[in-house]
Design a protein around this motif. Structure first.
Motif, PDB file in Angstrom:
ATOM      1  N   ARG A   1       4.238  -2.652  -6.738  1.00  0.00           N
ATOM      2  CA  ARG A   1       4.162  -3.593  -5.635  1.00  0.00           C
ATOM      3  C   ARG A   1       3.813  -4.990  -6.136  1.00  0.00           C
ATOM      4  NH1 ARG A   1       0.814  -2.837   0.008  1.00  0.00           N
ATOM      5  NH2 ARG A   1       1.299  -4.854   0.896  1.00  0.00           N
TER       6      ARG A   1
ATOM      7  N   ALA B   1       6.752 -11.681  -2.997  1.00  0.00           N
ATOM      8  CA  ALA B   1       8.072 -11.156  -2.644  1.00  0.00           C
ATOM      9  C   ALA B   1       9.048 -12.329  -2.675  1.00  0.00           C
ATOM     10  CB  ALA B   1       8.023 -10.511  -1.264  1.00  0.00           C
TER      11      ALA B   1
ATOM     12  N   TYR C   1      11.554  -7.930  -1.086  1.00  0.00           N
ATOM     13  CA  TYR C   1      11.026  -7.729  -2.431  1.00  0.00           C
ATOM     14  C   TYR C   1      12.121  -7.816  -3.493  1.00  0.00           C
ATOM     15  CZ  TYR C   1       7.001  -5.976   0.154  1.00  0.00           C
ATOM     16  OH  TYR C   1       5.931  -5.847   1.017  1.00  0.00           O
TER      17      TYR C   1
ATOM     18  N   ARG D   1       6.017  -0.071  -0.363  1.00  0.00           N
ATOM     19  CA  ARG D   1       5.249  -1.044  -1.163  1.00  0.00           C
ATOM     20  C   ARG D   1       3.769  -0.983  -0.815  1.00  0.00           C
ATOM     21  NH1 ARG D   1       8.843  -2.935  -5.103  1.00  0.00           N
ATOM     22  NH2 ARG D   1      10.877  -2.756  -4.174  1.00  0.00           N
TER      23      ARG D   1
END
Length: 319
Positions: free
Chosen positions: A107, A113, A293, A319
């Motif tokens: 993540r 992102a 992402y 995530r």
């Protein structure tokens, strides 16, 4: 009477015998003296005997040591035994190559992102919550009836031309109560940035409906959802014009592309949450979906069937 010439040999024999006995006695005496004298030859003989005796046990230990050494030389082979590979199988060099294609990417850190718009992961926003009658849960995102009424309308600014559609938001009240909702609608102006208009059912999880308006904080989530997302072509779609929509995606959708002769072509997103191909380019062909992402999913075999939800076999990573 014997003559003197016959007696002489007898005396000579006796004399020789006496000398022999005397010599033997002297020799024996000398041996005893030597044997009892410290540092004599007997000690030297004894020491040599001990050295010789000590040399004998030395050779066998050398031979025995050679045997363990030969076993030790086979020790590396023992590392190939069934017992040894168990720890070796857990070494970092063994697993990643075998599990790298199945392991989700880590993540990203807060706000990293790459394709996120106004709503970024790992960020907590301040605002207010209001409530409205969501009816069947449908709204500006045009998803249709919702399977539950844990839904909400995002304020016009953060709605961001439908990019907020499908996002899962965790809403927290000052009293500690919280609820997770899915964005299916837009709250038009004068709804202010940060404001979320909750369904009555969702608002009731935080406070009584009579409160009307309460301070909240909220943040983007990536929860467990359906194992696959779906695709729907808009009513009136054909090979000459089409609108394409993704439903049930875990993370906010950033792009939808169609395959063309020159590669992938990005379609324009509308406020009603469809991606349009005004001249029919790519309609009915392979699709590529990208979340905020940067993860990409490719979907093939989705025919142009207007107003029909067609499931796929793919879903974005949690995530």
């Amino acid at each position: 009477m014997a003559s003197p010439s016959h007696r002489r040999p007898a005396r000579k024999r006796r004399t020789a015998l006496v000398l022999t006995v005397a010599a033997a006695a002297v020799g024996l005496l000398v041996c005893l003296v030597i044997a009892l004298r410290p540092g004599g030859e007997a000690d030297t003989v004894r020491t040599a005997a001990q050295d010789t005796a000590g040399a004998r046990p030395t050779a066998p230990p050398t031979t025995h040591k050679a045997t363990p050494a030969s076993k030790a030389s086979k020790a590396p082979k023992a590392s190939k035994s069934p017992r040894t590979p168990k720890p070796a199988a857990t070494t970092p060099s063994a697993r990643p190559s075998a599990t790298a294609t199945r392991t989700p990417a880590p993540r990203p850190a807060s706000g990293t992102a790459p394709l996120a718009g106004r709503i970024k992961p790992g960020t907590t926003y301040n605002g207010v919550a209001t409530h409205y009658d969501a009816k069947d849960g449908d709204g500006a995102c045009l998803y249709g009836p919702s399977p539950d009424l844990m839904v909400a309308a995002m304020n016009h600014t953060d709605y961001e031309t439908s990019q907020a559609c499908g996002a899962y938001i965790l809403v927290r009240a000052a009293n500690g109560a919280s609820v997770t909702v899915r964005i299916t609608n837009e709250c038009p102006l004068p709804c202010a940035p940060g404001q979320i208009d909750l369904s009555k059912e969702a608002f009731a999880k935080l406070a009584g409906l009579s409160a009307g308006r309460i301070p909240i904080t909220w943040s983007l989530q990536s929860p467990a959802t359906s194992p696959a997302l779906s695709i729907r072509y808009k009513t009136g779609s054909s090979s000459h014009w089409c609108g394409i929509q993704a439903l049930g995606h875990r993370n906010p959708l950033a792009r939808l592309e169609v395959r063309t002769g020159g590669g992938w072509t990005r379609l324009t997103r509308t406020e009603y949450n469809y991606f349009l191909s005004p001249n029919g380019t790519g309609c009915g062909g392979p699709l590529r979906l990208t979340d905020i992402y940067g993860e990409q999913l490719t979907v093939d075999g989705i025919a142009i069937r207007p107003d029909t939800v067609q499931p796929t076999r793919v879903q974005f990573t949690r995530r």
